[in-house]
Design an enzyme around this catalytic site. Structure first.
Site, PDB file in Angstrom:
ATOM      1  CE  LYS B  81       0.494 -23.540   5.741  1.00 31.25           C
ATOM      2  NZ  LYS B  81       0.744 -22.140   6.153  1.00 31.25           N
ATOM      3  CB  SER B 156       4.258 -21.232   5.106  1.00 31.30           C
ATOM      4  OG  SER B 156       3.092 -20.943   5.879  1.00 31.30           O
ATOM      5  CB  SER B 180       2.088 -18.065   5.883  1.00 34.98           C
ATOM      6  OG  SER B 180       3.449 -18.108   6.192  1.00 34.98           O
TER       7      SER B 180
END
Lengths: 65, 472
Positions: B81, B156, B180
């Site tokens: 990420k 997210s 997330s």
């Protein structure tokens, strides 16, 4: 048009620079936070206060020469 | 291209690599080819580290050939990420504000992955600074859901979920402040593990909320999450919240089944507090029946209303996030996307007393869950009240929040989302499993059992396959 009371809150935080287009959505997000705060606001007994944590670890030291 | 590699798990790939039936270079080349063929439709990667990844794969291949096999991640491509710092490689937070941010050193977790022999394939899309939303006004487009590219991944950790679900990479990292990891895992039909707070170092992960942030793995299966946790979990003196609970055999319960375990169901969360869609509820009940048939016992557990967990979590996360971003929000608000700027700015309006009160309530909720879990081994509920929503809608700003997973950010306990079924439209449905602090191994065991019992791991997104067929 920004709600006058929300405009006052923006000024109080010196945030009036944010784009006009943001303000309606921001006002809605802030309202949700106001409701969240109200939901859990209330008396908490003194005996509960130590359940909050600020914890220290023993200090690391260099050996004396 | 070796046509079936994308459908194999880390566990399966690792077994083949270890006996030299599969080359890490071949695997990495296959992942790169698949990203190039499919990711134009998915936008799951911000940056593909092609040359660097191939160099790392060649190094892994040489080490394994020399008899120096480092473990299950050796030679396995992993996505990061794009809030995980990478030395000398941009770490943008998917934001124009950090477009040129090149860290000098790796995050602790990235260093640990490299030490385990993982191949860093690239940086994956995220909601801006792990809060913004699926925005179209950022330097990179939002990730799309591989099960239907018109749908949102949620966030997210959007790119990580999409990339794993589409078989572009077998594992990835995510971060989880209010769900997330588990939210996008649920909507993309993969497994996502939010470890116990403090188990995975936050050092070098762009922060959002210091007391709620968790790093963790996102993979096709719970077993693969366990294998990634073997590398990711380590005490870090550079993270003040880092725990040192002693060795945890994260994969120790994999394949051990569910017999004898006590499952608590927080039924009011999804029946009355925030009612679920009927298909989600029906899949949940079918899962409970299947687990009982395998020897688990099930009982209802009552906690505070979900809205209390949501209130505490949102007040804390918005306050802590604003404290981090305030200087940039004041100086260059135009460098944020609309969703990110508004969500971060909202924290300016939380009174100090209300933040402290939320922290006090958090202690109550931690105690409440600990008391409830004296009588059960895990707590379960649907991860999301619905299947994936349309891309472009602000899915987190509706009055009915779609996810229940925030409860375990507030308490800090381990939590996992696994796919437990599919809707009539073919979209993934997910089960949330939460546990006692540092019993991540048990949560992963239950998730693994759910996947095996419900038979969800043989089904991949058809869209990704059709795109691949078109590319070949």
């Amino acid at each position: 048009m920004t709600d006058p009371s929300f405009a006052a809150r923006l000024r109080a935080r010196n945030l009036q620079r944010i784009p006009e287009a943001d303000q309606a959505d921001l006002a809605r997000l802030v309202q949700a936070l106001d409701e969240a705060a109200a939901r859990i606001r209330g008396p908490i007994g003194y005996l509960e206060e130590p359940s909050n944590v600020f914890r220290l670890a023993p200090a690391a030291k260099e050996a004396a020469r | 291209m070796n046509d079936d590699l994308h459908a194999l798990t880390i566990a399966e790939l690792s077994r083949r690599i270890r006996v030299r039936d599969l080359s890490p270079v071949e695997l990495t080349q296959a992942c790169i080819a698949r990203v190039k063929a499919l990711d134009g439709q998915l936008n799951s990667f911000i940056l593909l580290l092609e040359e660097q990844a191939l160099a790392e794969a060649r190094k892994a291949e040489a080490e394994i050939a020399a008899g120096d096999w480092k473990g299950p991640l050796h030679g396995i491509p992993i996505g990061l990420k794009d809030i995980y710092n990478t030395a000398g490689v941009a770490t943008t937070g998917h934001s124009g504000l950090f477009r040129d941010h090149v860290p000098a050193e790796d995050a602790t977790t990235v260093r640990l992955l490299r030490e385990a022999g993982a191949v860093i394939l690239g940086k994956t899309a995220t909601w801006e600074f792990a809060i913004g939303g699926s925005s179209f006004d950022l330097p990179w487009p939002p990730a799309r859901n591989p099960w239907n590219t018109a749908l949102d991944t949620s966030g997210s950790s959007s790119g990580s979920a999409a990339a794993v679900a589409a078989g572009l990479v077998p594992g990835s990292t995510g971060s989880d402040t209010g769900g997330s990891i588990r939210g996008p895992a649920a909507w993309c039909g993969i497994a996502g593990h939010k470890p116990t707070y403090g188990l995975v170092s936050r050092r070098g992960i762009l922060p959002l909320s210091f007391s709620l942030d968790h790093g963790g793995p996102m993979c096709w299966t719970a077993e693969d999450c366990a294998l990634m946790m073997q590398a990711l979990a380590a005490h870090d003196p550079l993270d003040a919240a880092s725990a040192d609970p002693g060795p945890i055999d994260f994969a120790g319960g994999i394949g051990q089944g569910i017999a004898g375990l006590r499952i608590g169901v927080v039924r009011h969360f999804f029946e009355t507090d925030v009612p679920c869609e009927p298909e989600v509820l029906a899949t949940f009940e079918a899962t409970l029946r299947a687990l009982q048939a395998e020897g688990a016992t099930v009982r209802d557990v009552i906690l505070s209303p979900f809205g209390v967990y949501g209130a505490v979590g949102s007040l804390i996360s918005r306050s802590e996030a604003f404290a981090i971003h305030e200087p940039h929000l004041r100086a260059t608000p135009e460098l944020y996307g609309e969703y990110g700027r508004r969500r971060l700015m909202a924290g300016a309006f939380v009174r100090a007393g209300d933040y402290v009160n939320a922290m006090r309530h958090r202690s109550r909720l931690v105690a409440e869950v600990a008391e409830a879990m004296k009588a059960v081994d895990v707590l379960v509920f649907p991860t999301s009240r619905q299947t994936a929503g349309p891309l472009g809608e602000d899915s987190m700003s509706g009055r009915l929040q779609p996810f229940f997973n925030r409860a375990f950010n507030v308490t800090g306990g381990p939590a996992l989302s696994v796919c437990n079924g599919f809707s009539a439209a073919g979209l993934p449905i997910a089960l949330h499993v939460g546990g006692r602090p540092f019993e991540d191994d048990l949560v992963l065991r239950v998730g693994d059992a759910v996947e095996r019992i419900m038979g969800t791991r043989t089904r991949r997104p058809a869209l990704a396959e059709s795109l691949q067929a078109a590319a070949e």
